[in-house]
Scaffold this active site. Structure first.
Site, PDB file in Angstrom:
ATOM      1  N   SER A  71      18.042  14.798  29.079  1.00 21.45           N
ATOM      2  CA  SER A  71      16.666  14.309  29.135  1.00 21.45           C
ATOM      3  C   SER A  71      16.658  13.022  29.958  1.00 21.45           C
ATOM      4  O   SER A  71      17.049  13.039  31.125  1.00 21.45           O
ATOM      5  CB  SER A  71      16.118  14.094  27.718  1.00 21.45           C
ATOM      6  OG  SER A  71      14.776  13.683  27.764  1.00 21.45           O
ATOM      7  N   HIS A  89      14.764  18.078  30.477  1.00 26.16           N
ATOM      8  CA  HIS A  89      13.364  17.840  30.125  1.00 26.16           C
ATOM      9  C   HIS A  89      12.607  17.399  31.378  1.00 26.16           C
ATOM     10  O   HIS A  89      12.835  16.303  31.895  1.00 26.16           O
ATOM     11  CB  HIS A  89      13.249  16.748  29.057  1.00 26.16           C
ATOM     12  CG  HIS A  89      13.798  17.161  27.728  1.00 26.16           C
ATOM     13  ND1 HIS A  89      14.040  16.264  26.717  1.00 26.16           N
ATOM     14  CD2 HIS A  89      14.147  18.378  27.233  1.00 26.16           C
ATOM     15  CE1 HIS A  89      14.514  16.909  25.660  1.00 26.16           C
ATOM     16  NE2 HIS A  89      14.595  18.188  25.954  1.00 26.16           N
TER      17      HIS A  89
END
Length: 336
Positions: free
Chosen positions: A161, A188
């Protein structure tokens, strides 16, 4: 003490809205507003903010050039604002390469509506990237013999992420062209960002990289990147399934969903590596991989931009090995 924020944006509307939202947070303090990159560089030196919010398209000096100069002269955590267009995604990736920590999409409609969700997201993102937490050490992971990995593992998963674009690029750059396993990447990212990100990775890695499509077959030496805004799952025939993103799931794509489907499809033949990122996405998926006999590695705290995701896996006792970012790719190449 509150965190001091420098706002950089050429739009008077966004200057005003960002200042209003930040001023409503008791633990944040706007110390200045710059209208272009050159002002941002000078104000960073004079005001020494704890964090900077940075637009990417500005007169005099653009955001990417400002990030590059600030990181060279007065390194400071920088949160980019980006449009959702392909070009906006490409420029944002340039900013992350230049040293920006993370990004948020710039939505005029959302900002105009005084949405509390945007204020909370902005607050949480700033607090996370400014955090300097001291954590108790994680117990050493159990050793895994390289021969066991080579004989068993048939699929490599890499999930990340915040800080992930740079981390994934570094890991993939160390893998040889003839890497013997198929690779699935979960980062992400919003829709429209993953295609230019896959193209960027493909240009710098020796393995092939492309955005995954529904029905893709896993192939050794090829990395498939989960599309933004959707979920990637794997079936027992080694095929990729791309599903619409369910609004009830916080992350689209989600490490938990991809990891869990890989555990069901490949049983004990999976190696998942959890890289830098905030939150705990990947922890439950890693648990399923371990329950099915697979392997889990995590990035160490010192080399993470944000250590939430890998530390969640490590603290749950699911990590077989904790490695520095600089060692992950080389270890994969050597042991697999």
């Amino acid at each position: 003490m509150p965190i001091n924020v420098l706002v950089v944006d050429d739009s008077p509307f966004f200057q005003r809205r960002l200042r209003e939202m930040l001023d409503e947070c008791a633990d944040l303090n706007v110390v200045g507003v710059a209208a272009n990159g050159r002002e941002a560089v000078a104000m960073t030196k004079n005001l020494r903010p704890d964090v900077i919010t940075m637009d990417y398209e500005m007169p005099v000096m653009d955001g990417v050039s400002a990030v590059r100069q600030i990181m060279a002269e007065q390194p400071t955590p920088i949160l980019m604002f980006s449009s959702l267009t392909y070009e906006g995604a490409r420029i944002t990736l340039d900013a992350l390469d230049a040293g920006a920590v993370d990004f948020l999409t710039k939505d005029f409609a959302e900002a105009s509506a005084h949405a509390p969700t945007l204020k909370q997201t902005l607050h949480d993102r700033i607090m996370t990237i400014c955090a300097r937490q001291v954590r108790a050490p994680v117990a050493p992971a159990r050793a895994i013999q390289p021969a066991l990995l080579r004989d068993r593992v048939k699929l490599l998963l890499l999930g990340a992420s915040t800080g992930g674009p740079v981390a994934l690029s570094e890991v993939l750059a160390q893998l040889p062209e003839n890497f013997p396993l198929p690779i699935v990447l979960v980062q992400h990212m919003p829709e429209n960002f993953t295609r230019p990100f896959a193209e960027r990775l493909d240009a710098t890695a020796r393995v092939r990289v492309r955005e995954a499509q529904d029905g893709d077959i896993l192939v050794a030496g090829t990395a498939l990147l989960a599309p933004g805004g959707k979920q990637l799952m794997l079936d027992r025939l080694g095929r990729v399934r791309i599903l619409p993103g369910d609004e009830r799931v916080n992350y689209r794509p989600s490490l938990d969903i991809t990891f869990g489907s890989a555990a069901n499809a490949f049983a004990d033949q999976v190696l998942a590596v959890v890289l830098t990122g905030m939150g705990s996405d990947g922890c439950e998926g890693a648990r399923l991989i371990k329950q099915n006999g697979g392997f889990v590695w995590s990035q160490d705290q010192a080399s993470c931009v944000v250590d939430g995701m890998p530390m969640a896996v490590a603290r749950a006792g699911l990590t077989d090995r904790v490695l520095s970012l600089s060692d992950i790719g080389a270890t994969l190449a050597r042991e697999l």
